[in-house]
Design an enzyme around this catalytic site. Structure first.
Site, PDB file in Angstrom:
ATOM      1  N   CYS A  50      23.921 -10.616 -42.586  1.00  0.00           N
ATOM      2  CA  CYS A  50      22.465 -10.645 -42.461  1.00  0.00           C
ATOM      3  C   CYS A  50      21.988  -9.451 -41.627  1.00  0.00           C
ATOM      4  O   CYS A  50      21.281  -9.624 -40.614  1.00  0.00           O
ATOM      5  CB  CYS A  50      21.948 -11.956 -41.882  1.00  0.00           C
ATOM      6  SG  CYS A  50      22.507 -13.374 -42.830  1.00  0.00           S
ATOM      7  N   HIS A  51      22.457  -8.284 -42.015  1.00  0.00           N
ATOM      8  CA  HIS A  51      22.021  -7.042 -41.374  1.00  0.00           C
ATOM      9  C   HIS A  51      22.345  -5.884 -42.312  1.00  0.00           C
ATOM     10  O   HIS A  51      22.981  -6.066 -43.355  1.00  0.00           O
ATOM     11  CB  HIS A  51      22.711  -6.849 -40.013  1.00  0.00           C
ATOM     12  CG  HIS A  51      24.188  -6.704 -40.095  1.00  0.00           C
ATOM     13  ND1 HIS A  51      25.070  -7.686 -39.712  1.00  0.00           N
ATOM     14  CD2 HIS A  51      24.964  -5.672 -40.530  1.00  0.00           C
ATOM     15  CE1 HIS A  51      26.304  -7.274 -39.905  1.00  0.00           C
ATOM     16  NE2 HIS A  51      26.267  -6.052 -40.406  1.00  0.00           N
ATOM     17  N   SER A  52      21.908  -4.701 -41.910  1.00  0.00           N
ATOM     18  CA  SER A  52      22.273  -3.474 -42.626  1.00  0.00           C
ATOM     19  C   SER A  52      22.659  -2.434 -41.581  1.00  0.00           C
ATOM     20  O   SER A  52      22.486  -2.638 -40.371  1.00  0.00           O
ATOM     21  CB  SER A  52      21.078  -2.977 -43.456  1.00  0.00           C
ATOM     22  OG  SER A  52      21.408  -1.765 -44.098  1.00  0.00           O
TER      23      SER A  52
END
Ligand code: TYD
Length: 138
Positions: A50-52
């Site tokens: 749940c990130h980049s």
């Protein structure tokens, strides 16, 4: 703007003793490996990732069990089911990723081309879309 994801297949060396997979930087993996971490004992119903990142290169390999990975490049989404140790998912640059549906025995190994640095994380989807939109007009 760097953005890429693709599935990768590794050769499996099998004999009557069992199986072995080898991953070597710039040989069957297209980047340097500076870090390896692994995710295991994931509780039921949990989502991870749940990130980049902006430029980090990673390869996710589910060496035991199974797990699904959603990738989003700002325009479209894809979902991969990883359930075999000789397959991986390469993710590079500005790609939002979410790991979910972990089996109880799931062990996810992640190879990365750089050291851990929490300042390189884009931690919300809104921030990710802002980065994506800035890249579109850069
Ligand atoms: P986190 O980023 O929440 O993992 P995920 O991306 O799977 O949701 O990381 C959990 C903890 O581990 C957090 O305290 C940061 C730490 N961590 C490291 O120290 N080094 C690493 O390489 C990673 C990926 C995490």
């Amino acid at each position: 703007m760097i953005q890429h994801y693709s599935q990768i297949n590794f050769d499996e060396f099998g004999d009557d003793r069992g199986s072995l997979v080898s991953v070597e930087a710039f040989k069957n993996l297209p980047f340097e490996i500076k870090r390896m971490y692994y995710i295991y004992k994931t509780k039921s119903g949990i989502k991870r990732g749940c990130h980049s990142h902006k430029t980090l290169k990673q390869c996710l390999i589910v060496v035991s069990g199974s797990c699904s990975i959603l990738v989003d490049d700002g325009k479209a989404q894809d979902t991969f089911l990883l359930n075999t140790p000789n397959q991986g998912l390469i993710i590079e640059g500005l790609i939002w990723r979410e790991l979910f549906d972990f089996s109880d025995d799931a062990v996810v190994i992640v190879l990365a081309n750089d050291y851990y640095e929490n300042t390189t994380y884009i931690g919300t989807y809104e921030e990710f879309l802002d980065e994506f939109n800035q890249g579109q007009f850069a």
